[in-house]
Design an enzyme around this catalytic site. Structure first.
Site, short mmCIF file in Angstrom:
data_model
loop_
_atom_site.label_atom_id
_atom_site.label_comp_id
_atom_site.label_asym_id
_atom_site.label_seq_id
_atom_site.Cartn_x
_atom_site.Cartn_y
_atom_site.Cartn_z
CB VAL A 191 -27.22 -57.04 23.61
CG1 VAL A 191 -27.38 -56.76 25.09
CG2 VAL A 191 -28.51 -57.63 23.05
N GLY A 192 -27.09 -55.57 20.43
CA GLY A 192 -26.76 -55.89 19.05
C GLY A 192 -27.42 -54.91 18.09
CE LYS A 193 -27.33 -48.72 15.83
NZ LYS A 193 -27.89 -47.80 16.67
N GLY A 194 -27.74 -54.05 13.66
CA GLY A 194 -27.40 -54.48 12.31
C GLY A 194 -28.42 -53.95 11.32
NE ARG A 195 -26.09 -55.10 5.61
CZ ARG A 195 -25.47 -55.87 4.74
NH1 ARG A 195 -26.17 -56.67 3.97
NH2 ARG A 195 -24.18 -55.89 4.65
N GLY A 217 -32.06 -54.17 12.43
CA GLY A 217 -32.55 -53.29 13.50
C GLY A 217 -31.65 -53.41 14.72
CD GLU A 218 -31.18 -49.80 17.89
OE1 GLU A 218 -32.00 -49.76 18.85
OE2 GLU A 218 -30.56 -48.81 17.49
CB VAL A 219 -30.95 -57.55 19.87
CG1 VAL A 219 -31.42 -58.41 21.04
CG2 VAL A 219 -31.32 -58.22 18.56
CG ASP A 235 -30.49 -65.42 7.04
OD1 ASP A 235 -29.39 -65.74 6.52
OD2 ASP A 235 -30.73 -64.27 7.45
N1 ADE Z 1 -28.92 -61.28 20.57
C1 ADE Z 1 -29.88 -61.53 19.69
N2 ADE Z 1 -30.91 -62.15 20.27
C2 ADE Z 1 -30.56 -62.34 21.56
C3 ADE Z 1 -31.19 -62.96 22.68
N3 ADE Z 1 -32.38 -63.52 22.56
N4 ADE Z 1 -30.54 -62.99 23.83
C4 ADE Z 1 -29.33 -62.43 23.92
N5 ADE Z 1 -28.69 -61.83 22.93
C5 ADE Z 1 -29.29 -61.78 21.75
#
Ligand code: ADE
Length: 487
Positions: free
Chosen positions: A188-192, A194-196, A310
């Site tokens: 659901v997410g990617k960046g410097r 790492g990844e989520v 941050d």
């Molecule tokens: N993106 C980053 N952390 C998250 C989380 N805990 N739940 C859903 N999206 C996210």
């Protein structure tokens, strides 16, 4: 030795042990154990100790590198045993006292108990759903989509452990076993950083942050803080587990937390707008999270003060009830006035340049004074509130989402570019005229300006911001009640 120092020592012992095992570096591993979990490369592994755990009947067998990792308090649904001889964990299982007796007992008491518990469960479920649906009804804004409900719950295992131990975390071995029972669904997410990933544990969604190897210090810091500090708060991202594993001879660092399907505040604001009440609810909830971090609590269940360092819309998550919670403690500093203790950590990472306060950019910040870090959080809080108010609809007017200083610096601005704007030219984000005409938004505008004073000590404290916003919230509720009575 202070609790956090003790943890740090234990932590280094535990995790450096894992490192040696994972990397196969010159550590004497003389015990062969049965390996049975999703991370096993072979049927056996090598370590100092063999273990067997069962968490809600899911079994995990493997190797440990230090006896501290064996500690698991007695809790229903969890059984754990360590042993110290060759392949000793191969035939371990839940003992008769834990499995057999309750089953016999259930069979004996049987049907009546089952019927009774089903009735109680039904009642509890009904009460829970009733309670969970309340927040959005009370603060209904057409802008917040998605199902109603409060925080996710992750089964009774958390309630059982919640009050045990010093930090927010479950015992090490339970965290590790749980992490290894997670199946990852999608990124659901990617960046410097790492990844989520969204994952599932026992049928419930969890978020798994997989740290990039260059950001391992953030994982160590966040894991340390969640495990040593009592951080359960509705506006701080809920911690579940931390785990370090080896995959294809590289180290994987996981942080498992509650999952919030609306994602980060940054994502949310891209295509959603708010009404003034929704805006106030978000600003108040973020400020409440920050007050909890910034405040030292002196009691047995107390906590040191923490500055985030941050804070930004990407590090804030949106909950289904319209409140937010603060995430990413990888850069946080810890302070205890009562113990005369300041721990700034040793993370080479710095905060996000776009959100840096003037004293960080011109390097005049007093790095040995804890207050300084709280004051930089307040600067960033003002910027986050600015992002939220841009997306707030007043008299049918709303602005596009933009990051702070979008009109004066390029994307991914350099330190020097930010310094010129914030310190030399002393520019501040512009505030749309519509905001001055609304009682809630004009107060938030005033707060923002007082978060952006050049002089750090002149800025508001998080507590002061919360008091002003709470009052606004109460006055607003009062006005609504009055309106209802008049009608
Ligand atoms: N993106 C980053 N952390 C998250 C989380 N805990 N739940 C859903 N999206 C996210």
């Amino acid at each position: 030795m202070k609790a956090s120092e003790m943890f740090a020592a234990l932590f280094v012992l535990v995790y450096s042990g894992s490192y040696a095992t994972l990397a196969g570096e010159g550590k004497k591993e003389d015990l062969e154990c049965t390996c049975e979990n999703s991370y096993c490369v072979n049927d056996t592994c090598w370590g100092q100790i063999c273990y067997y755990t069962s968490v809600h009947e899911r079994i995990d067998r493997g190797c440990l590198s230090s006896s501290e990792q064996c500690y698991v308090p007695v809790v229903p649904g969890v059984y754990s045993k360590c042993c110290f001889t060759h392949l000793c964990n191969a035939n371990l299982s839940m003992p008769e006292t834990t499995v057999g007796k309750p089953i016999k007992l259930i069979l004996l008491v049987g049907v009546p108990l089952l019927v009774l518990s089903m009735a109680v469960c039904g009642l509890v479920y009904w009460l829970r759903t009733k309670r969970q649906h309340r927040p959005l009804v009370e603060h209904e804004t057409s802008m917040l989509k998605g199902p109603c409900g409060g925080d996710p719950t992750y089964g009774d295992i958390f309630d059982e452990y919640c009050t045990s131990g010093s930090g927010t975390g479950l015992p090490y071995l339970v965290q590790r076993t749980m992490a290894r029972q997670i199946s990852l669904a999608h990124c659901v997410g990617k960046g410097r950083y790492g990844e989520v990933w969204r994952g599932t544990w026992m049928g419930e969604s969890v978020a798994v942050k997989i740290f990039s190897s260059r950001d391992e210090q953030s994982w160590f810091r966040e894991t340390e803080i969640y495990n040593t500090v009592q951080l359960r708060h509705e506006n701080i991202l809920g911690f579940i587990a931390s785990d370090m594993t080896s995959k294809n001879s590289s180290t994987q660092l996981w942080l498992v937390t509650h999952f919030h399907e609306l994602g980060s505040l940054y994502d949310f604001l891209q295509d959603s707008t708010l009404d003034p009440e929704g805006c106030l609810r978000m600003c108040l909830s973020i400020t409440s999270g920050l007050v909890h971090l910034h405040t030292e609590i002196l009691s047995t269940q107390g906590k040191p003060a923490i500055a985030h360092r941050d804070l930004k819309s990407r590090n804030i998550l949106v909950k289904r009830n319209g409140q937010c919670c603060i995430a990413d403690l990888g850069l946080a500093v810890i302070h205890s006035q009562s113990n005369d203790y300041l721990d700034v950590g040793n993370n080479p990472r710095v905060g996000t340049k776009r959100y840096m306060a003037p004293e960080v950019l011109d390097e005049s910040i007093r790095v040995d004074v804890f207050e300084s870090y709280k004051q930089t959080d307040i600067w960033a809080l003002g910027l986050v509130m600015w992002e939220i108010t841009r997306r707030t609809n007043v008299n049918g007017i709303v602005e596009e989402y933009r990051p702070p200083f979008f009109d004066v610096v390029p994307s991914d601005p350099s330190f020097e570019e930010m310094k010129k704007v914030v310190c030399v030219d002393q520019q501040r984000p512009s505030l749309h005229n519509r905001l001055h005409s609304h009682p809630i938004l004009s107060t938030i505008v005033k707060i923002k300006k007082e978060c952006w004073f050049q002089s750090p000590s002149a800025r508001l404290t998080a507590l002061r911001v919360r008091k002003t916003l709470s009052k606004l919230d109460q006055d607003h509720d009062y006005d609504i009640d009055k309106l209802k009575l008049d009608l």
